[in-house]
Scaffold this motif. Structure first.
Motif, PDB file in Angstrom:
ATOM      1  N   GLY A 267      20.906  62.609 -14.768  1.00 57.02           N
ATOM      2  CA  GLY A 267      20.298  61.685 -15.719  1.00 57.02           C
ATOM      3  C   GLY A 267      19.104  60.910 -15.205  1.00 57.02           C
ATOM      4  N   TYR A 268      18.940  60.854 -13.878  1.00 56.31           N
ATOM      5  CA  TYR A 268      17.909  59.991 -13.300  1.00 56.31           C
ATOM      6  C   TYR A 268      17.276  60.676 -12.090  1.00 56.31           C
ATOM      7  N   PRO A 269      16.022  60.335 -11.784  1.00 55.59           N
ATOM      8  CA  PRO A 269      15.336  60.964 -10.638  1.00 55.59           C
ATOM      9  C   PRO A 269      15.782  60.359  -9.300  1.00 55.59           C
ATOM     10  N   VAL A 270      17.059  60.566  -8.967  1.00 50.60           N
ATOM     11  CA  VAL A 270      17.611  60.043  -7.710  1.00 50.60           C
ATOM     12  C   VAL A 270      17.315  61.046  -6.601  1.00 50.60           C
ATOM     13  N   CYS A 271      16.637  60.580  -5.562  1.00 47.10           N
ATOM     14  CA  CYS A 271      16.249  61.482  -4.473  1.00 47.10           C
ATOM     15  C   CYS A 271      17.044  61.238  -3.195  1.00 47.10           C
ATOM     16  N   ALA A 272      17.819  60.147  -3.130  1.00 49.09           N
ATOM     17  CA  ALA A 272      18.561  59.850  -1.905  1.00 49.09           C
ATOM     18  C   ALA A 272      19.785  59.000  -2.227  1.00 49.09           C
ATOM     19  N   VAL A 273      20.877  59.257  -1.488  1.00 51.27           N
ATOM     20  CA  VAL A 273      22.103  58.472  -1.603  1.00 51.27           C
ATOM     21  C   VAL A 273      22.589  58.134  -0.205  1.00 51.27           C
ATOM     22  N   PHE A 274      22.734  56.847   0.070  1.00 44.25           N
ATOM     23  CA  PHE A 274      23.276  56.379   1.340  1.00 44.25           C
ATOM     24  C   PHE A 274      24.786  56.204   1.229  1.00 44.25           C
ATOM     25  N   ASP A 275      25.507  56.631   2.252  1.00 46.51           N
ATOM     26  CA  ASP A 275      26.944  56.362   2.383  1.00 46.51           C
ATOM     27  C   ASP A 275      27.699  56.710   1.104  1.00 46.51           C
ATOM     28  N   ASN A 294      20.334  70.352  -2.187  1.00 42.26           N
ATOM     29  CA  ASN A 294      19.021  70.852  -2.588  1.00 42.26           C
ATOM     30  C   ASN A 294      18.356  69.943  -3.616  1.00 42.26           C
ATOM     31  N   ARG A 295      19.081  68.913  -4.065  1.00 38.12           N
ATOM     32  CA  ARG A 295      18.538  68.019  -5.094  1.00 38.12           C
ATOM     33  C   ARG A 295      18.255  66.617  -4.565  1.00 38.12           C
ATOM     34  N   ALA A 296      18.917  66.229  -3.495  1.00 37.17           N
ATOM     35  CA  ALA A 296      18.748  64.881  -2.948  1.00 37.17           C
ATOM     36  C   ALA A 296      19.191  64.884  -1.498  1.00 37.17           C
ATOM     37  N   VAL A 297      18.786  63.864  -0.765  1.00 36.16           N
ATOM     38  CA  VAL A 297      19.282  63.712   0.605  1.00 36.16           C
ATOM     39  C   VAL A 297      20.486  62.777   0.574  1.00 36.16           C
ATOM     40  N   PHE A 298      21.505  63.136   1.341  1.00 36.60           N
ATOM     41  CA  PHE A 298      22.714  62.326   1.449  1.00 36.60           C
ATOM     42  C   PHE A 298      22.795  61.805   2.871  1.00 36.60           C
ATOM     43  N   ILE A 299      22.669  60.494   2.989  1.00 33.72           N
ATOM     44  CA  ILE A 299      22.425  59.864   4.283  1.00 33.72           C
ATOM     45  C   ILE A 299      23.675  59.144   4.759  1.00 33.72           C
ATOM     46  N   GLY A 332      21.170  58.110   8.907  1.00 37.42           N
ATOM     47  CA  GLY A 332      20.727  56.728   8.860  1.00 37.42           C
ATOM     48  C   GLY A 332      21.050  56.035  10.179  1.00 37.42           C
ATOM     49  N   ILE A 333      20.107  55.251  10.685  1.00 38.93           N
ATOM     50  CA  ILE A 333      20.285  54.559  11.965  1.00 38.93           C
ATOM     51  C   ILE A 333      19.912  53.097  11.799  1.00 38.93           C
ATOM     52  N   SER A 334      20.749  52.220  12.310  1.00 39.09           N
ATOM     53  CA  SER A 334      20.384  50.817  12.462  1.00 39.09           C
ATOM     54  C   SER A 334      20.575  50.444  13.924  1.00 39.09           C
ATOM     55  N   MET A 335      19.814  49.486  14.415  1.00 36.94           N
ATOM     56  CA  MET A 335      19.921  49.110  15.814  1.00 36.94           C
ATOM     57  C   MET A 335      21.307  48.569  16.133  1.00 36.94           C
ATOM     58  N   CYS A 336      21.858  47.769  15.239  1.00 33.87           N
ATOM     59  CA  CYS A 336      23.190  47.212  15.492  1.00 33.87           C
ATOM     60  C   CYS A 336      24.253  48.302  15.472  1.00 33.87           C
ATOM     61  N   GLY A 337      24.082  49.292  14.616  1.00 35.06           N
ATOM     62  CA  GLY A 337      25.034  50.390  14.583  1.00 35.06           C
ATOM     63  C   GLY A 337      24.963  51.233  15.838  1.00 35.06           C
ATOM     64  N   ALA A 338      23.748  51.451  16.351  1.00 38.75           N
ATOM     65  CA  ALA A 338      23.579  52.264  17.556  1.00 38.75           C
ATOM     66  C   ALA A 338      24.039  51.517  18.803  1.00 38.75           C
ATOM     67  N   LYS A 339      23.947  50.210  18.809  1.00 38.80           N
ATOM     68  CA  LYS A 339      24.360  49.309  19.885  1.00 38.80           C
ATOM     69  C   LYS A 339      23.305  49.119  20.977  1.00 38.80           C
ATOM     70  N   SER A 340      22.408  50.103  21.188  1.00 38.42           N
ATOM     71  CA  SER A 340      21.382  49.946  22.220  1.00 38.42           C
ATOM     72  C   SER A 340      20.164  50.786  21.852  1.00 38.42           C
ATOM     73  N   VAL A 341      19.034  50.488  22.502  1.00 43.78           N
ATOM     74  CA  VAL A 341      17.810  51.242  22.256  1.00 43.78           C
ATOM     75  C   VAL A 341      17.988  52.701  22.657  1.00 43.78           C
TER      76      VAL A 341
END
Length: 412
Positions: A267-275, A294-299, A332-341
């Protein structure tokens, strides 16, 4: 070691995040006078926070700030040897601050220090328009965020401007429709709408008011936050807000969730879904990606293990070895999730080697620290999801990317 890059002082501070909750800041000084600071929100306060800051500060004294891998290994070992299982974000803050200090000591922008001297590519912004779930301040929407993504923008600045136009148009549209335009924890508006479809309809109408064609000039993205909807006891995803608005209990199993996403993509032009599904549901992620990849990225969000939880003989970044990237088509990456650089850079590298797209993502707690912008530029991330073009802890990331874009033009 380059001259003058020895760490001579590490200071830890208790700070406040954007919600008035505890945060920590690390400040690192090098022998040549260069300094680096980094601030990280805490998921929860701890009586051990002061001890954590003291122990981890001492771990890296007199070490080479340019040896990021060595620094992060020392921090991990320090946490493990002291039995600190929850480092409260300070390990992350020290890791980030050391890299900032090293970049300053070498006279380099942080994104160049992390990513090398070759010109990089800036991410496309995914900006929140409407917030729900844990971001929504108890509104009726169960999913966490409904975002817009500019398509084909010539620059990060152009893409960000398009997002801001839609955000302001949506504000006017919601006001005309009788909704309050207060904002949630990530800066999106928090109207009490019936369901996700209605939220997406409002955003599409705002796009068209700005002269943008949905699906051509801009697409939509969804931050589902399915982990917080999942009830382990029943095995169902509980949509309590939608249940309240419709008067009918709404709960979905794995197949229902996949059907739900099919309906939204139809129904909508959704190109990405997180979690989109619970983290532990590897089979479900595989089905989701196989049917709709093939229709969207699932992150999915990828995280390093908690510091201090290593078993004897385990590799430091063992969590990376058992991820082959087959469950989703983007990471998907966040700094807090990764814990270190180091862990964040390794996760990004592993994602690329597995052919996945890469999104640098916000955390639930945020500060005004714009480190995520430099990291996204350094790893050539495809997208950055930092919240709405509203609230300074969110806009700080976008503003830093605008500065980086200017620096890149000058340095090329």
């Amino acid at each position: 070691m380059a001259e003058g890059l020895e760490i001579i002082e590490v200071i830890g501070r208790r700070m406040l995040d954007s919600e008035g909750l505890p945060a920590v800041e690390a400040e690192v000084e090098l022998e040549n006078g260069a300094r680096g600071r980094a601030m990280v929100a805490l998921c929860e306060d701890s009586e051990d926070t002061d001890r954590v800051m003291e122990v981890l500060s001492e771990c890296v004294l007199f070490e080479d700030a340019s040896d990021q891998r060595g620094i992060d290994k020392l921090l991990e070992e320090g946490a493990s040897s002291c039995g600190i299982r929850k480092c409260g974000g300070f390990l992350t803050a020290v890791s980030m601050a050391v890299s900032r200090a090293a970049a300053a000591g070498l006279g380099m922008p942080l994104y160049r220090y992390l990513g090398g001297t070759a010109p990089g590519r800036l991410p496309v912004p995914m900006m929140t328009m409407i917030s729900g779930g844990r971001y929504g301040r108890n509104n009726s929407l169960d999913l966490e965020s409904y975002m817009v993504v500019p398509v084909g923008a010539a620059s990060f600045g152009e893409g960000a401007e398009k997002c801001m136009e839609v955000y302001q148009a949506l504000k006017r549209l919601l006001t005309i429709s009788g909704y309050q335009t207060g904002v949630g924890d990530d800066g999106g508006f928090v109207p009490d709408l019936r369901n996700s479809e209605e939220a997406l309809e409002y955003i599409m109408e705002a796009m068209m008011l700005c002269g943008y064609e949905p699906g051509k000039d801009m697409c939509l993205a969804i931050g589902a936050g399915a982990e917080s909807l999942f009830d382990e006891g029943t095995g169902f995803y509980q949509f309590k807000g939608e249940s309240h608005m419709t008067g009918v209990p709404v709960e979905r199993d794995r197949n229902d969730m996949i059907g739900f996403y099919i309906r939204l993509l139809d129904g909508y032009p959704v190109c990405a879904v997180f979690d989109g599904l619970a983290e532990a549901d590897a089979d479900g992620w595989g089905m989701l990606t196989k049917m709709l990849g093939n229709r969207a990225v699932f992150i999915g969000q990828h995280k390093n293990r908690e510091p201090g939880c290593l078993k004897p003989g385990e590799r430091d970044w063992a969590c990376l070895a058992d991820w082959d990237g087959v469950e989703e088509n983007a990471a998907g990456i966040s700094m807090c999730g990764a814990k270190s650089v180091t862990a964040a850079m390794e996760i990004a590298d592993l994602a690329k080697r597995n052919g996945l797209k890469l999104a640098v993502s916000q955390g639930y707690g945020e500060t005004e620290d714009p480190y995520a912008a430099d990291f996204a530029a350094a790893v050539n991330a495809d997208w950055i999801r930092a919240g709405a073009p509203c609230r300074s802890e969110r806009t700080s990331k976008y503003n830093e990317l605008l500065r980086i874009e200017e620096w890149m033009k000058v340095s090329i």
